[in-house]
Motif scaffolding. Sequence first.
Motif, mmCIF file in Angstrom:
data_model
loop_
_atom_site.group_PDB
_atom_site.id
_atom_site.type_symbol
_atom_site.label_atom_id
_atom_site.label_comp_id
_atom_site.label_asym_id
_atom_site.label_seq_id
_atom_site.Cartn_x
_atom_site.Cartn_y
_atom_site.Cartn_z
ATOM 1 N N MET A 73 44.267 27.411 34.250
ATOM 2 C CA MET A 73 43.146 28.179 34.787
ATOM 3 C C MET A 73 42.059 27.259 35.312
ATOM 4 N N ARG A 74 41.866 26.137 34.655
ATOM 5 C CA ARG A 74 40.888 25.161 35.171
ATOM 6 C C ARG A 74 41.322 24.663 36.552
ATOM 7 N N ASN A 75 42.616 24.497 36.735
ATOM 8 C CA ASN A 75 43.120 24.074 38.046
ATOM 9 C C ASN A 75 42.825 25.137 39.100
ATOM 10 N N VAL A 76 43.016 26.418 38.728
ATOM 11 C CA VAL A 76 42.722 27.511 39.653
ATOM 12 C C VAL A 76 41.244 27.489 40.051
ATOM 13 N N ILE A 77 40.374 27.298 39.057
ATOM 14 C CA ILE A 77 38.933 27.255 39.324
ATOM 15 C C ILE A 77 38.588 26.089 40.245
ATOM 16 N N LYS A 83 36.497 33.533 45.430
ATOM 17 C CA LYS A 83 35.037 33.631 45.492
ATOM 18 C C LYS A 83 34.610 34.735 44.527
ATOM 19 N N VAL A 84 33.586 34.479 43.736
ATOM 20 C CA VAL A 84 33.108 35.445 42.750
ATOM 21 C C VAL A 84 31.717 35.939 43.154
ATOM 22 N N THR A 85 31.526 37.249 43.114
ATOM 23 C CA THR A 85 30.213 37.843 43.359
ATOM 24 C C THR A 85 29.873 38.795 42.216
ATOM 25 N N PHE A 86 28.606 39.179 42.148
ATOM 26 C CA PHE A 86 28.130 40.081 41.112
ATOM 27 C C PHE A 86 27.419 41.269 41.756
ATOM 28 N N ASN A 87 27.852 42.468 41.380
ATOM 29 C CA ASN A 87 27.169 43.703 41.770
ATOM 30 C C ASN A 87 27.124 43.928 43.281
ATOM 31 N N THR A 88 28.165 43.556 43.971
ATOM 32 C CA THR A 88 28.208 43.803 45.415
ATOM 33 C C THR A 88 29.181 44.921 45.790
ATOM 34 N N LYS A 165 41.063 37.111 35.041
ATOM 35 C CA LYS A 165 40.586 35.993 34.210
ATOM 36 C C LYS A 165 39.398 35.309 34.873
ATOM 37 N N MET A 166 39.470 35.162 36.184
ATOM 38 C CA MET A 166 38.374 34.541 36.920
ATOM 39 C C MET A 166 37.093 35.352 36.756
#
Length: 211
Positions: A73-77, A83-88, A165-166
Amino acid sequence: MYYLTQELYFPSVETASPEGIVAVGGDLSPERLVLAYNSGIFPWFEDDEPILWWSPSERMVLFFEDLKISKSMRNVINQKKFKVTFNTAFREVILNCKKIARKDQPGTWITDDMVEAYCNLHKLGIAKSVEVWENEELVGGLYGIDLGHVFCGESMFSKVSNASKMAFIALAKQLEMANYRLLDCQVYNDHLASLGCVEIDREDFLMVLKA
């Protein structure tokens, strides 16, 4: 079994059945939902059932120092694949959680009424979402209730490997930076355990919630 009326009230969680049911009925108004979460109670039912309100004797939670991020998972990150967003895109997230197929689960507990109830809470700034995007497509995410010191996760979805997971890891890191006490995940499953979540007694959870 306690049957709710129009009165804005829940019995003590100590009266819950062995399965964890505290009460039946009532409504999904913002006021009742906020009271429920602040009391350690959450709704969980299916379309053909009355509203069931739960507070299980064991609560699945994440203490942020216990967050487990595997090497893969660290490799994926690090690859910056997502791309991660919040409340969109709150409604899109909850609708994906509603329709996603789940192992050993024939249907969904996210009814149409629940979708609208949580979208209303989102408009009030109480329900929040995390979105995970790949090539501008929404491929994963989660939503839950923000109590200011505890975040109560409700559901997550993943259309591609590692997307949920992300979302979970991104949320946990944001909450830790904001000095939240824990991330509430409600009930045990193997996926949550692999991320570092543990079960604690209801009484211990309520102590954190009331702190």
